[in-house]
Design an enzyme around this catalytic site. Structure first.
Site, PDB file in Angstrom:
ATOM      1  CG  ASP A   9      -1.662   1.222   1.466  1.00 30.86           C
ATOM      2  OD1 ASP A   9      -2.276   1.694   0.491  1.00 30.86           O
ATOM      3  OD2 ASP A   9      -1.662   1.754   2.594  1.00 30.86           O
ATOM      4  CG  ASP A  11      -1.984   7.356   0.540  1.00 30.65           C
ATOM      5  OD1 ASP A  11      -1.047   8.048   0.116  1.00 30.65           O
ATOM      6  OD2 ASP A  11      -3.067   7.223  -0.077  1.00 30.65           O
ATOM      7  N   GLY A  46      -7.498   3.527   3.663  1.00 28.56           N
ATOM      8  CA  GLY A  46      -7.626   2.530   2.598  1.00 28.56           C
ATOM      9  C   GLY A  46      -8.911   2.642   1.792  1.00 28.56           C
ATOM     10  NE  ARG A  49     -10.341  12.027  -4.246  1.00 26.80           N
ATOM     11  CZ  ARG A  49      -9.883  12.353  -5.456  1.00 26.80           C
ATOM     12  NH1 ARG A  49     -10.598  13.122  -6.254  1.00 26.80           N
ATOM     13  NH2 ARG A  49      -8.715  11.905  -5.870  1.00 26.80           N
ATOM     14  CB  SER A 116      -4.476   7.408  -3.318  1.00 30.08           C
ATOM     15  OG  SER A 116      -4.318   8.754  -3.724  1.00 30.08           O
ATOM     16  CG  ASN A 118      -4.274  12.656  -5.425  1.00 31.52           C
ATOM     17  OD1 ASN A 118      -4.208  13.446  -6.351  1.00 31.52           O
ATOM     18  ND2 ASN A 118      -5.303  12.624  -4.592  1.00 31.52           N
ATOM     19  CG  ASP A 170      -1.774   2.616   6.484  1.00 34.52           C
ATOM     20  OD1 ASP A 170      -2.189   2.149   5.393  1.00 34.52           O
ATOM     21  OD2 ASP A 170      -1.971   3.784   6.846  1.00 34.52           O
TER      22      ASP A 170
HETATM   23  C1  BG6 Z   1      -6.066   5.668   0.382  1.00 35.41           C
HETATM   24  C2  BG6 Z   1      -6.047   6.393   1.705  1.00 35.41           C
HETATM   25  O1  BG6 Z   1      -4.791   5.227   0.071  1.00 35.41           O
HETATM   26  O2  BG6 Z   1      -6.545   6.517  -0.662  1.00 35.41           O
HETATM   27  C3  BG6 Z   1      -7.398   7.035   2.003  1.00 35.41           C
HETATM   28  O3  BG6 Z   1      -5.718   5.471   2.729  1.00 35.41           O
HETATM   29  C4  BG6 Z   1      -7.828   7.909   0.826  1.00 35.41           C
HETATM   30  O4  BG6 Z   1      -7.283   7.798   3.173  1.00 35.41           O
HETATM   31  C5  BG6 Z   1      -7.843   7.059  -0.447  1.00 35.41           C
HETATM   32  O5  BG6 Z   1      -9.118   8.453   1.050  1.00 35.41           O
HETATM   33  C6  BG6 Z   1      -8.286   7.830  -1.688  1.00 35.41           C
HETATM   34  O6  BG6 Z   1      -7.328   8.785  -2.023  1.00 35.41           O
HETATM   35  P1  BG6 Z   1      -7.531   9.903  -3.147  1.00 35.41           P
HETATM   36  O7  BG6 Z   1      -6.157  10.505  -3.232  1.00 35.41           O
HETATM   37  O8  BG6 Z   1      -7.936   9.215  -4.402  1.00 35.41           O
HETATM   38  O9  BG6 Z   1      -8.572  10.836  -2.649  1.00 35.41           O
HETATM   39 MG    MG Z   2      -2.674   3.162   3.618  1.00 30.58          MG
END
Ligand code: BG6
Ligand code: MG
Length: 216
Positions: A9, A11, A46, A49, A116, A118, A170
């Protein structure tokens, strides 16, 4: 079974972006007048959004138009991107570089399974975009964590059987995904929270390839 792949993972495992997600959700929840604690946040780690936003709206008993919900999700993302804008290679967690080198030396494939959208941006900022044999993020997955799809997608792309993969997370949602994918689950964080994991380390830097090879 020999371990042939490690699927990470992002984040909260390779860098501290879990904290930035928390801060951005906390700011939005405060603005909406919804109580939101670090304990609540454990349920969100995890989770993608929209899933995260729906959790907060539900907690506050708020029912908003689809347009407004989208606006709030965008707002959180703008804030999150501001928080990660200053990140550099120095924000990579201690031990990540060495662990990846050890994995390479033992011919263990390295994958990324991130919820994510991002993820690519964060990987670039911390300078490890090139370190992976395969990267999967939320944009290519139908069912997010806790569904096992993202981990299974990476294993398939790496051409490694799930039972020969170690997944590192995590989050509670992520650990569930790893377990349901039939992989060995490693937790990074608090032992009492991540009790479903095969083994929990407080920091990624404590995870050694020797432990991975003996399946922890
Ligand atoms: C996960 C995080 O990796 O990504 C979450 O643990 C987050 O907290 C999720 O909400 C979505 O991320 P993003 O960047 O697409 O908003
Ligand atoms: Mg994570």
């Amino acid at each position: 079974m020999t371990i042939k792949a490690c699927i990470f993972d992002l984040d909260g495992v390779l860098t501290d972006t879990a904290e930035y997600h928390f801060l951005a959700w906390k700011a939005l929840a405060d603005e909406l007048g919804v109580p939101f604690t670090r304990e609540d946040n454990e349920q969100l780690k995890g989770v993608d959004r929209m899933g995260s936003l729906h959790f907060i709206l539900q907690k506050g008993g708020l029912s908003l138009s689809q347009h407004k919900v989208q606006q709030l999700a965008d707002k959180k993302n703008v804030h999150y991107r501001q928080l990660i804008a200053h990140m550099t290679e120095a924000d990579r967690f201690d031990g990540v570089t060495e662990l990846f080198e050890q994995l390479r030396a033992h011919d263990i494939a390295i994958g990324l399974a991130s919820s994510s959208k991002n993820a690519q941006l964060v990987l670039q900022r911390i300078g490890i975009s090139e370190a992976f044999d395969y990267v999967a993020d939320a944009s290519q997955i139908k069912q997010g964590k806790p569904a096992p799809e993202i981990f299974l997608t990476v294993a398939e792309a790496l051409n490694v059987a799930p039972a020969q993969c170690v997944g590192i997370e995590d989050s509670l949602a992520g650990l569930q995904a790893i377990i349901d994918a039939g992989m060995v689950a490693v937790g990074i964080g608090d032992k009492t929270v991540l009790s479903q994991a095969e083994k929990v380390y407080a920091h990624i830097g404590e995870l050694e390839v020797t432990a991975i090879l003996r399946q922890l």
